[in-house]
Design a protein around this motif. Structure first.
Motif, PDB file in Angstrom:
ATOM      1  N   GLN A   1      42.192  -3.446  20.475  1.00 38.74           N
ATOM      2  CA  GLN A   1      41.685  -4.375  19.464  1.00 38.74           C
ATOM      3  C   GLN A   1      41.159  -3.607  18.256  1.00 38.74           C
ATOM      4  O   GLN A   1      40.479  -2.596  18.402  1.00 38.74           O
ATOM      5  CB  GLN A   1      40.559  -5.234  20.047  1.00 38.74           C
ATOM      6  N   LYS A   2      41.489  -4.090  17.058  1.00 43.16           N
ATOM      7  CA  LYS A   2      41.103  -3.403  15.831  1.00 43.16           C
ATOM      8  C   LYS A   2      39.733  -3.871  15.340  1.00 43.16           C
ATOM      9  O   LYS A   2      39.429  -5.062  15.362  1.00 43.16           O
ATOM     10  CB  LYS A   2      42.148  -3.648  14.736  1.00 43.16           C
ATOM     11  N   PHE A   3      38.940  -2.899  14.896  1.00 46.39           N
ATOM     12  CA  PHE A   3      37.634  -3.194  14.321  1.00 46.39           C
ATOM     13  C   PHE A   3      37.508  -2.463  12.985  1.00 46.39           C
ATOM     14  O   PHE A   3      38.140  -1.430  12.763  1.00 46.39           O
ATOM     15  CB  PHE A   3      36.508  -2.741  15.256  1.00 46.39           C
ATOM     16  N   PHE A   4      36.703  -3.014  12.113  1.00 46.47           N
ATOM     17  CA  PHE A   4      36.514  -2.377  10.813  1.00 46.47           C
ATOM     18  C   PHE A   4      35.102  -2.637  10.304  1.00 46.47           C
ATOM     19  O   PHE A   4      34.426  -3.589  10.718  1.00 46.47           O
ATOM     20  CB  PHE A   4      37.531  -2.921   9.797  1.00 46.47           C
ATOM     21  N   LYS A   5      34.683  -1.780   9.399  1.00 45.44           N
ATOM     22  CA  LYS A   5      33.444  -2.004   8.662  1.00 45.44           C
ATOM     23  C   LYS A   5      33.655  -1.505   7.241  1.00 45.44           C
ATOM     24  O   LYS A   5      33.857  -0.314   7.017  1.00 45.44           O
ATOM     25  CB  LYS A   5      32.256  -1.280   9.288  1.00 45.44           C
ATOM     26  N   LYS A   6      33.634  -2.424   6.300  1.00 46.56           N
ATOM     27  CA  LYS A   6      33.808  -2.080   4.893  1.00 46.56           C
ATOM     28  C   LYS A   6      32.454  -2.100   4.200  1.00 46.56           C
ATOM     29  O   LYS A   6      31.717  -3.085   4.285  1.00 46.56           O
ATOM     30  CB  LYS A   6      34.762  -3.051   4.201  1.00 46.56           C
ATOM     31  N   SER A   7      32.138  -1.008   3.523  1.00 46.90           N
ATOM     32  CA  SER A   7      30.870  -0.890   2.798  1.00 46.90           C
ATOM     33  C   SER A   7      31.168  -0.569   1.336  1.00 46.90           C
ATOM     34  O   SER A   7      31.988   0.298   1.042  1.00 46.90           O
ATOM     35  CB  SER A   7      30.005   0.223   3.405  1.00 46.90           C
ATOM     36  N   VAL A   8      30.491  -1.270   0.438  1.00 45.81           N
ATOM     37  CA  VAL A   8      30.705  -1.095  -0.995  1.00 45.81           C
ATOM     38  C   VAL A   8      29.415  -0.592  -1.638  1.00 45.81           C
ATOM     39  O   VAL A   8      28.335  -1.145  -1.399  1.00 45.81           O
ATOM     40  CB  VAL A   8      31.140  -2.418  -1.658  1.00 45.81           C
ATOM     41  N   TYR A   9      29.537   0.455  -2.464  1.00 42.35           N
ATOM     42  CA  TYR A   9      28.373   1.108  -3.056  1.00 42.35           C
ATOM     43  C   TYR A   9      28.513   1.241  -4.569  1.00 42.35           C
ATOM     44  O   TYR A   9      29.626   1.334  -5.097  1.00 42.35           O
ATOM     45  CB  TYR A   9      28.188   2.521  -2.490  1.00 42.35           C
ATOM     46  N   ILE A  10      27.368   1.293  -5.230  1.00 42.33           N
ATOM     47  CA  ILE A  10      27.308   1.681  -6.634  1.00 42.33           C
ATOM     48  C   ILE A  10      26.229   2.742  -6.769  1.00 42.33           C
ATOM     49  O   ILE A  10      25.286   2.793  -5.972  1.00 42.33           O
ATOM     50  CB  ILE A  10      26.990   0.488  -7.572  1.00 42.33           C
TER      51      ILE A  10
END
Length: 208
Positions: free
Chosen positions: A164-173
């Protein structure tokens, strides 16, 4: 022409300095010279496993030189005292009259990483963020990017034992206080009861 030849010789010596040598044997390097070693990067830019492979445009950087600009506490946290780690200047994004971002590669056998280092308009180191990390045949993969507005996205992906695929996307400035600020996250890990296992941010406190 003489000035150009002299500059080239200085850069050659800067890049060829052996990473195992102590800081005491390395002459101080000017910050502008250090930043100048990193080739310009066009935005938007994407990064993945292929970004960890050394390319012809990458410039070798000695451990002693890097430690002149990266705080010792951060250096030890990421790379310890291992003199075998190799460092390469991979890219650079300079914001007019503002901060400068440097893309730094590290390699120690199968352990490889790509990091973004942020310097303020006075060329003082402020923060560091992991973009891509790879160790052996680890199941975790990273896909990162920086867009035209200097927003950084780090996407960590992996599969569990069942596929099973898992992800965590984090966006920064990068904010005015000199730190990478998390402005958005998206993940399906919590649905599976998975705990956060990695925080890619390292920033200096305001007093620095």
């Amino acid at each position: 022409k003489k000035i150009l030849v002299f500059t080239c010789i200085c850069f050659f010596a800067f890049c060829r300095h052996k990473p195992g040598n102590s800081a005491e044997k390395q002459k101080p390097v000017d910050i502008r010279e250090f930043i100048g070693v990193f080739p310009a990067t066009k935005l938007p830019a994407n990064f993945g496993d292929s970004s960890l492979v050394r390319k012809s445009r990458d410039s070798a950087i000695s451990t002693a030189v890097l430690r002149q600009f990266v705080p010792d506490s951060l250096f030890r946290r990421y790379w310890g005292k291992n003199p075998k780690t190799r460092f390469y200047g991979s890219g650079k994004v300079a914001v007019k009259k503002a901060e400068t971002y440097l893309f730094l590669k590290s390699a120690d056998g199968a352990r490889k990483g790509l990091y973004i280092l942020a310097f303020d308009r006075e060329d003082h180191f402020k923060a560091m963020l992991t973009l891509v990390f790879r160790e052996d045949d680890a199941a975790v993969q990273y896909v990162s990017s920086m867009d035209n507005k200097y927003t950084v996205t780090v996407n960590r992906q992996f599969k569990d034992a069942k596929g099973q695929k898992f992800f965590k996307k984090s966006v920064y400035i990068f904010n005015e206080e000199g730190a990478f600020t998390l402005i958005m996250t998206e993940s399906n890990e919590q649905k599976a009861g998975l705990a956060q296992i990695f925080n890619p941010i390292d920033s200096l406190s305001r007093k620095h």
